[in-house]
Design an enzyme around this catalytic site. Structure first.
Site, PDB file in Angstrom:
ATOM      1  CD1 TRP A 138      27.759  22.768  55.410  1.00  0.00           C
ATOM      2  CD2 TRP A 138      25.856  22.943  53.971  1.00  0.00           C
ATOM      3  NE1 TRP A 138      27.960  22.511  53.432  1.00  0.00           N
ATOM      4  CE2 TRP A 138      26.549  22.527  53.065  1.00  0.00           C
ATOM      5  CE3 TRP A 138      24.157  23.193  53.880  1.00  0.00           C
ATOM      6  CZ2 TRP A 138      25.621  21.913  52.412  1.00  0.00           C
ATOM      7  CZ3 TRP A 138      23.397  23.002  52.965  1.00  0.00           C
ATOM      8  CH2 TRP A 138      24.146  22.480  51.890  1.00  0.00           C
ATOM      9  CG  ASP A 194      31.008  12.596  55.610  1.00  0.00           C
ATOM     10  OD1 ASP A 194      29.885  12.917  56.811  1.00  0.00           O
ATOM     11  OD2 ASP A 194      31.242  10.633  55.107  1.00  0.00           O
ATOM     12  CD  GLU A 197      29.231  19.064  51.932  1.00  0.00           C
ATOM     13  OE1 GLU A 197      27.959  19.848  51.181  1.00  0.00           O
ATOM     14  OE2 GLU A 197      29.838  20.085  52.756  1.00  0.00           O
ATOM     15  CD  GLU A 198      25.720  11.752  53.024  1.00  0.00           C
ATOM     16  OE1 GLU A 198      25.729  10.524  52.978  1.00  0.00           O
ATOM     17  OE2 GLU A 198      24.300  11.925  51.877  1.00  0.00           O
ATOM     18  CD  GLU A 418      27.109  15.154  43.410  1.00  0.00           C
ATOM     19  OE1 GLU A 418      25.924  14.853  43.216  1.00  0.00           O
ATOM     20  OE2 GLU A 418      28.237  15.999  44.288  1.00  0.00           O
TER      21      GLU A 418
END
Ligand code: NAG
Ligand code: NAG
Ligand code: NAG
Ligand code: NAG
Length: 563
Positions: A138, A194, A197-198, A418
């Site tokens: 992850w 960030d 999550e990238e 979302e």
């Protein structure tokens, strides 16, 4: 629940327009609250299997699978509930809040791929909903989580203290908060994934919420008679660093990733570090600050031409916005929480302008204000002046427009997913996103003129000398056995002063290359070494120490082989 888009443009029906936004807010508010509560264990109707106090990100189990608990999302969600509880808006929430702090205290102690509670584990972004560690690859660590969790729990601690329960704060809450604050003080200057999550670099949102948590953490520590360690000093350093994201036109939200850096990251940072007593301070990028408003215009405008549903909308009217213009995740669509955040920043700004009885236009914020009055000039306009009245009324209308856009794409049952499709407006990606519901609740509250309690943001100053730093990436080729990790230590605080206990864990994402990016003092020579840890045993590289000559600016990459 659909609003006629025509309302958005017809000045004649402004009243009808604001009434239709009122009506959406009145209907959607209770739906959002119920949707949020349904996603919290153990009793939430959509949170089966979640432990008490655990927030699921969404009940969606495939494409995408969001049935996990994220420290960031959970903390933002519980900050909403804690504010509702402490303000008296919903006094029934206390058992749930107590469940949350118990659950988070357990997660802190749960060893995970980022480490243990004392070796970096607090930076772990997500866990399984039964509270066990998530062990797949992850984007880790994500260093905003501990800061946001501290902020939520400090809000609860402040209420408990004010209500005669300091014992519980000192004995139970403070030790939990302190772990997070110590982690933030120790690691804020290190790179982080960030909030999306990238990208592994520096992130404006992360630095901003870290700064806030250290300030309010220091105030709480002092009130409790506890040591505030180096929270104030590190808050000052973080505030120095926060200034470096500003490129004179907008906030460059990530220092890596090769994008424009125009990102909802910056808008979310402004609303989640809003302090009603901090005026329009630009060093903390308050919602009404010239920098945050200039940034908001650049951010909103970046979505005008890329989404089909924004076609034909006037260049100064509200549009759907997403995370960042280059986004391709799930098709890179508008997000409810990003669009609501724009409105929330504007309502927060209105709260402060009305409170202080004036509004200032600077050369930096001029393009933002010119959207509403083409001949406005830099200056301060007092409440009651025609400029103040017409600007604030146009800006409130503009803010309502972003709510109206989300309203238009909210299905009739009020569910907030979302995203919604950039061409058709059809909801997409994760259903019932808890954060979407939380973002609806905070924007509706800001629209009513309600601000969260102050966090001590008033009068904070950037230290007179700010150390400039340069991001230095260390790559080292090292083969390891299963369970063995590579760490970095060195001669400066950012490299933990040679402490093997606090050594920085490198990422093995490109094994056998291990990597980490650290901000080091510009124009300096820094000594360092890599170490191995296996079953608690530390192995140093052979002598002599290595040295990196950090340049005065830019970035630097050091390529080494284990020695
Ligand atoms: C969840 O339900 C159980 C059983 O009805 C109850 O005892 C508990 O108080 C509930 N928890 C919360 C936080 O409402
Ligand atoms: C203090 O607050 C905690 C957490 O809600 C609660 O369990 C405890 O009973 C409270 N103590 C007093 C004296 O009110
Ligand atoms: C490192 O050493 C400096 C100077 O002695 C000290 O000020 C600082 O607090 C130390 N930092 C850490 C992380 O140990
Ligand atoms: C390390 O490798 C990168 C990528 O190959 C290169 O750009 C960089 O200049 C190298 N660093 C040094 C100090 O040689």
């Amino acid at each position: 629940m659909r609003l006629s888009a025509a309302f958005v443009f017809l000045g004649l029906v402004v009243n009808a327009f604001s009434q239709s936004v009122d009506s959406y807010v009145n209907t959607e508010g209770p739906i959002a609250k119920a949707g949020l509560l349904a996603n919290i264990g153990p009793n939430g109707s959509k949170a089966h299997g979640a432990k008490a106090g655990i927030v699921i990100a969404s009940p969606s189990t495939s494409n995408p699978n969001y049935l996990y608990t994220w420290v960031r999302d959970s903390s933002l969600v519980f900050k909403v509930l804690i504010d509702q509880f402490t303000s008296g808006a919903d006094t029934s929430l206390r058992p749930l809040i107590d469940d949350f702090l118990t659950a988070e205290a357990r997660l802190q102690q749960t060893s995970n791929p980022s480490g243990t509670v004392t070796s970096g584990g607090l930076g772990e972004p997500k866990f399984n909903i039964d509270g066990t560690a998530f062990t797949d690859p992850w984007g880790r660590p994500q260093r905003d989580g501990p800061a946001l969790r501290a902020t939520a729990l400090i809000a609860y601690a402040n209420w408990l203290r004010a209500n005669g329960n300091t014992t519980f704060v000192s004995n139970t809450l403070w030790p939990i908060i302190k772990l997070d604050l110590d982690y933030v003080a120790d690691t804020w200057s290190q790179s982080t994934f960030d909030l999306w999550e990238e990208i592994d670099s520096d992130s404006f949102f992360t630095t901003a919420v870290q700064h806030r948590s250290l300030r309010e953490g220091s105030i709480l520590a002092n009130a409790l008679g506890q040591s505030s360690n180096d929270y104030d000093a590190e808050a000052g350093n973080a505030l120095c660093f926060l200034q470096t994201y500003w490129n004179t036109k907008y906030i460059v939200s990530n220092t890596g990733g090769g994008r424009s850096g125009i990102d909802s990251n910056s808008v979310l940072a402004s609303i989640h570090t809003f302090d009603v007593n901090a005026g329009c301070d630009a060093t903390t990028f308050q919602p009404c600050s010239d920098k945050a408003l200039a940034n908001l215009k650049v951010y909103v405008d970046s979505f005008r031409s890329i989404y089909g549903i924004n076609n034909g909308i006037a260049p100064n009217a509200a549009v759907a916005t997403g995370r960042y213009p280059e986004d391709v995740y799930f098709g890179g669509h508008p997000w409810y929480l990003s669009t609501f955040a724009v409105a929330e920043q504007l309502y927060d700004a209105l709260i402060v302008w009305n409170k202080q009885g004036s509004l200032t236009v600077t050369s930096i914020s001029l393009p933002f204000f010119q959207q509403f009055s083409s001949d406005i000039a830099p200056g301060t306009y007092a409440a009651g002046s025609s400029q103040f009245n017409s600007l604030t009324s146009a800006i409130r209308n503009f803010a309502d427009g972003f709510i109206a856009v989300n309203a238009k794409y909210t299905p009739s049952n009020g569910a907030l997913d979302e995203q919604y499709d950039r061409n058709t407006g059809k909801p997409t990606s994760a259903v019932d996103l808890t954060w979407s519901y939380a973002s609806a609740l905070t924007v509706f509250s800001a629209r009513k003129g309600v601000a969260s309690p102050s966090w001590g943001g008033a009068g904070v100053k950037v230290p007179s000398t700010c150390a400039t730093t340069v991001p230095v990436t260390f790559n080292v080729q090292a083969t390891t056995q299963l369970g063995e990790d590579i760490f970095l230590v060195g001669s400066v605080p950012a490299l933990q002063n040679w402490s093997t206990d606090k050594a920085l864990l490198l990422s093995a994402a490109n094994y056998p290359t291990w990597s980490i990016t650290v901000n080091l003092p510009a124009n300096s020579a820094v000594q360092y070494k890599f170490i191995r840890k296996f079953n608690g045993q530390v192995t140093w590289e052979s002598d002599p120490n290595r040295q990196v000559n950090v340049p005065a600016s830019g970035t630097f990459t050091e390529n080494d082989t284990w020695r």
